[in-house]
Structures are given as structure tokens and as C-alpha cells.
Enzyme design. Structure first.
Site, short mmCIF file in Angstrom:
data_model
loop_
_atom_site.label_atom_id
_atom_site.label_comp_id
_atom_site.label_asym_id
_atom_site.label_seq_id
_atom_site.Cartn_x
_atom_site.Cartn_y
_atom_site.Cartn_z
N ASN A 1 0.74 -1.24 -0.06
CA ASN A 1 0.06 0.23 0.09
C ASN A 1 0.85 1.40 0.08
O ASN A 1 1.73 1.31 0.89
CB ASN A 1 -0.97 -0.18 1.37
CG ASN A 1 -1.81 1.02 1.33
OD1 ASN A 1 -1.35 2.35 1.07
ND2 ASN A 1 -2.97 0.81 1.65
N HIS B 1 0.94 6.13 1.75
CA HIS B 1 1.73 7.18 2.54
C HIS B 1 2.69 7.64 2.02
O HIS B 1 3.51 8.71 2.53
CB HIS B 1 1.98 6.47 4.11
CG HIS B 1 0.93 6.27 4.82
ND1 HIS B 1 -0.11 7.40 4.95
CD2 HIS B 1 0.09 5.07 5.03
CE1 HIS B 1 -1.23 6.81 5.70
NE2 HIS B 1 -1.08 5.27 5.67
N HIS C 1 -5.62 3.45 -1.50
CA HIS C 1 -6.82 3.99 -1.05
C HIS C 1 -7.45 5.15 -1.50
O HIS C 1 -6.83 6.24 -1.04
CB HIS C 1 -6.99 3.84 0.27
CG HIS C 1 -8.23 3.98 1.13
ND1 HIS C 1 -8.46 3.79 2.48
CD2 HIS C 1 -9.59 4.42 0.57
CE1 HIS C 1 -9.52 3.93 2.84
NE2 HIS C 1 -10.37 4.43 1.62
N ARG D 1 -9.52 7.93 -0.88
CA ARG D 1 -10.23 8.63 0.22
C ARG D 1 -11.12 9.64 -0.44
O ARG D 1 -10.77 10.26 -1.15
CB ARG D 1 -9.73 8.86 1.42
CG ARG D 1 -9.37 7.70 2.29
CD ARG D 1 -8.58 8.18 3.86
NE ARG D 1 -8.65 7.14 4.48
CZ ARG D 1 -9.47 6.76 5.30
NH1 ARG D 1 -10.59 7.59 5.44
NH2 ARG D 1 -9.07 5.70 6.28
N ARG E 1 -6.84 12.54 1.12
CA ARG E 1 -5.74 13.05 1.92
C ARG E 1 -4.38 12.26 1.38
O ARG E 1 -3.25 12.69 1.87
CB ARG E 1 -5.97 12.67 3.20
CG ARG E 1 -5.86 10.97 3.68
CD ARG E 1 -6.31 10.75 5.07
NE ARG E 1 -7.69 10.97 5.48
CZ ARG E 1 -8.12 10.48 6.70
NH1 ARG E 1 -7.51 9.80 7.32
NH2 ARG E 1 -9.33 10.71 7.07
N GLU F 1 -8.56 0.66 -3.14
CA GLU F 1 -9.42 0.38 -1.89
C GLU F 1 -10.41 1.67 -1.83
O GLU F 1 -9.96 2.68 -2.45
CB GLU F 1 -8.65 0.56 -0.62
CG GLU F 1 -7.73 -0.46 -0.50
CD GLU F 1 -6.88 -0.32 0.90
OE1 GLU F 1 -7.14 0.68 1.43
OE2 GLU F 1 -6.24 -0.99 1.22
N THR G 1 -8.51 3.34 8.23
CA THR G 1 -9.68 2.40 8.48
C THR G 1 -9.64 1.69 9.70
O THR G 1 -8.90 0.47 9.90
CB THR G 1 -9.86 1.23 7.24
OG1 THR G 1 -9.23 2.12 5.97
CG2 THR G 1 -11.04 0.83 7.12
N GLU H 1 -11.08 -9.48 2.56
CA GLU H 1 -9.75 -9.30 3.21
C GLU H 1 -9.91 -9.05 4.92
O GLU H 1 -10.90 -8.21 5.19
CB GLU H 1 -9.12 -7.97 2.86
CG GLU H 1 -7.91 -7.48 3.29
CD GLU H 1 -7.00 -6.47 2.84
OE1 GLU H 1 -7.21 -6.38 1.57
OE2 GLU H 1 -6.29 -5.81 3.43
N HIS I 1 -3.37 -4.67 7.75
CA HIS I 1 -3.46 -3.69 8.49
C HIS I 1 -2.73 -3.80 9.85
O HIS I 1 -3.03 -4.83 10.38
CB HIS I 1 -5.03 -3.38 9.12
CG HIS I 1 -5.50 -1.86 9.41
ND1 HIS I 1 -5.94 -0.81 8.52
CD2 HIS I 1 -5.08 -1.32 10.50
CE1 HIS I 1 -5.86 0.23 8.97
NE2 HIS I 1 -5.33 0.07 10.02
#
Ligand code: PXP
Length: 246
Positions: free
Chosen positions: A10, A13, A46, A48, A52, A73, A104, A154, A197
Site C-alpha cells: 500500500n 503514505h 486507497h 479516500r 488525503r 481500496e 480504516t 480481506e 492492517h
């Protein structure tokens, strides 16, 4: 023989850091290319509602930059459905989304939202997008995934990770059992099981050892470690810990 466990990285970030200064550096596309070059099996991002981290323009750029499958996502909203249908990523992972949360925080209530999710999922399926539901490792959520004909679930490993951070060995054990039982139930019903996660170098191996899991999606920790090790080494190290656990 054990099935190989895929690693989806992922890269949200990387975009979070980019957005902190509003410019173009660091570029999540560069991260996606590095992930591809060191044996990552997929890219997860993801989009959003508040954008962000990953932004709309990033999706196409990421999909163009590597041959790795993109797991997008997204929340189950009309806006996200339109975006997914336009870009046709390999997979769409439906996540619950609250604007004020930092990340999440729990699984999707697939059981409670069954009627809303049904048309949403069938549109994605008709577009050949592989639907994954990000759920808690609970039998009733897996039952809902079966009824919704989701090919993938998932499992949210956040509780497992948190018990570990708190040094609660009993909590860790009970979460591992819950996730392992859920992965077995999903596999028995022909649903591919993924997990993710809060996974780290320290806590990934007991999860990676669950043979019914086919994929882990890991982000925040890998990008954080990339500051110290470099992204290549961060992904390589996670990959080898996962392989050693199988
Ligand atoms: N899988 C899903 C569905 C997620 O929403 C996230 C967080 O965006 C992850 C995996 C990765 O979690 P983490 O960043 O804590 O590794």
C-alpha cells in the site's frame, strides 16, 4: 505444498508525505516501480473521499507505470463506483470510511449493508473488477460475502496488531485463532482470503503462516521503514519474513 503468499504494498503514505508540501515529491509512482522491481506482487491504494493521500490523477499514473495489479481500496459510494468503472483496476477492495478517522478503523459491515452492497458489487463484477470486502474475521461477515458473491475477502488485522503493541499475548492468540478460523471458512466456501492492517516485521509471521491466506496488504509500516532502510530493502525484508513463515 504451500501456496505462495502474495504481498500487496500500500503506497498511500508516499502520497501523504507528498501532499504535506503540496508538490510532486515523493511520487507514489516511483514507489510503485520500486515495489515491482523487488518482487512485490501488487499495489494497493486507497482513494479516500477527502483525497488525503492518493488522488484521482495518481490512479492512472500508477496503472500505467507497472504491470502489477492495482487493488483500489474505496468506500461504497456512487462517486467511487464511477471512478472504479472508469479505470477498471484489477481489484476493488470495499472498505468502510469515516471522514474523521486516521485510518480504516474496522471492517465493513457486509452483513448489515447487504442490500446496499449487492447492486454496487454486481456493477463492479460486470466490469470484470475483482471485488474484495474488507471485513472483520467473523462468520456472519463471511456468510454475507458468500451471499454477495464476493470472490475475495480481506480480514482486518488491526485488533491482532493492537494486542501485540499492548503486549497482550492472550489477545494476540485469540485474534490469530479468529483470523485463522475465518480464513479456513472463507477457503471452504471458495472465497480467496487476504489480510492486512497494522502488520510489521515483528508481527507478520504468525499471520503469514495461515496457509489459507493468499495475500497480505501492508502499507504504513513498510513506508515508515523505508525512511530508515530504503523502500527496496523494506519490501525485500517483509517478503523474506513472509516466505520464511510458510
Ligand atoms: N488493507 C486495507 C483494506 C486497508 O484499508 C489498509 C490501510 O489503508 C491496509 C490493508 C494497510 O494497512 P497498514 O497501512 O496499516 O499496513
Amino acid at each position: 505444498m504451500n501456496q505462495k503468499l502474495r504481498l500487496g504494498v500500500n503506497i498511500d503514505h508516499v502520497a501523504t508525505i507528498r501532499n504535506a508540501r503540496g508538490g510532486i515529491h515523493p511520487d507514489p509512482v516511483r514507489a510503485a516501480k520500486i515495489v515491482a522491481s523487488v518482487g512485490g506482487d501488487g499495489i494497493t491504494a486507497h482513494l479516500r473521499e477527502d483525497r488525503r493521500h492518493i488522488r484521482d490523477a495518481d490512479i492512472e499514473r500508477i496503472m500505467d507505470a507497472t504491470d502489477l495489479p492495482l487493488n483500489l481500496e474505496m468506500a461504497a459510494t456512487d462517486e467511487m463506483l464511477d471512478i472504479a468503472l472508469r479505470h477498471k483496476p484489477h481489484a476493488a477492495c470495499i472498505v468502510p470510511e469515516k471522514r474523521e478517522e486516521r485510518t480504516t478503523e474496522g471492517g465493513l459491515d457486509a452483513a448489515g449493508q447487504h442490500n446496499n452492497l449487492m447492486p454496487f458489487i454486481s456493477k463492479l463484477r460486470d466490469a470484470n473488477i475483482r471485488v474484495s470486502l474488507f471485513i472483520e474475521a467473523e462468520p456472519r461477515q463471511i456468510e454475507a460475502a458468500i451471499h454477495l458473491q464476493a470472490p475475495v475477502v480481506e480480514f482486518h488485522t488491526g485488533r491482532y496488531a493492537h494486542f501485540g503493541f499492548d503486549g497482550d499475548a492472550k489477545g494476540v492468540e485469540s485474534e490469530l485463532k479468529r483470523i485463522s478460523d475465518a480464513a479456513a471458512l472463507a477457503a471452504k466456501n471458495g472465497i480467496e482470503a487476504h489480510a492486512g492492517h497494522g502488520l510489521t516485521f515483528e508481527n507478520v509471521q504468525p499471520i503469514a503462516a495461515i496457509t489459507q491466506l493468499a495475500e497480505l496488504n501492508i502499507g504504513h509500516y513498510l513506508i515508515g521503514e523505508a525512511i530508515f532502510l530504503g523502500l527496496e530493502e523494506s519490501v525485500r525484508k517483509m517478503r523474506s519474513l513472509m516466505d520464511a513463515a510458510r
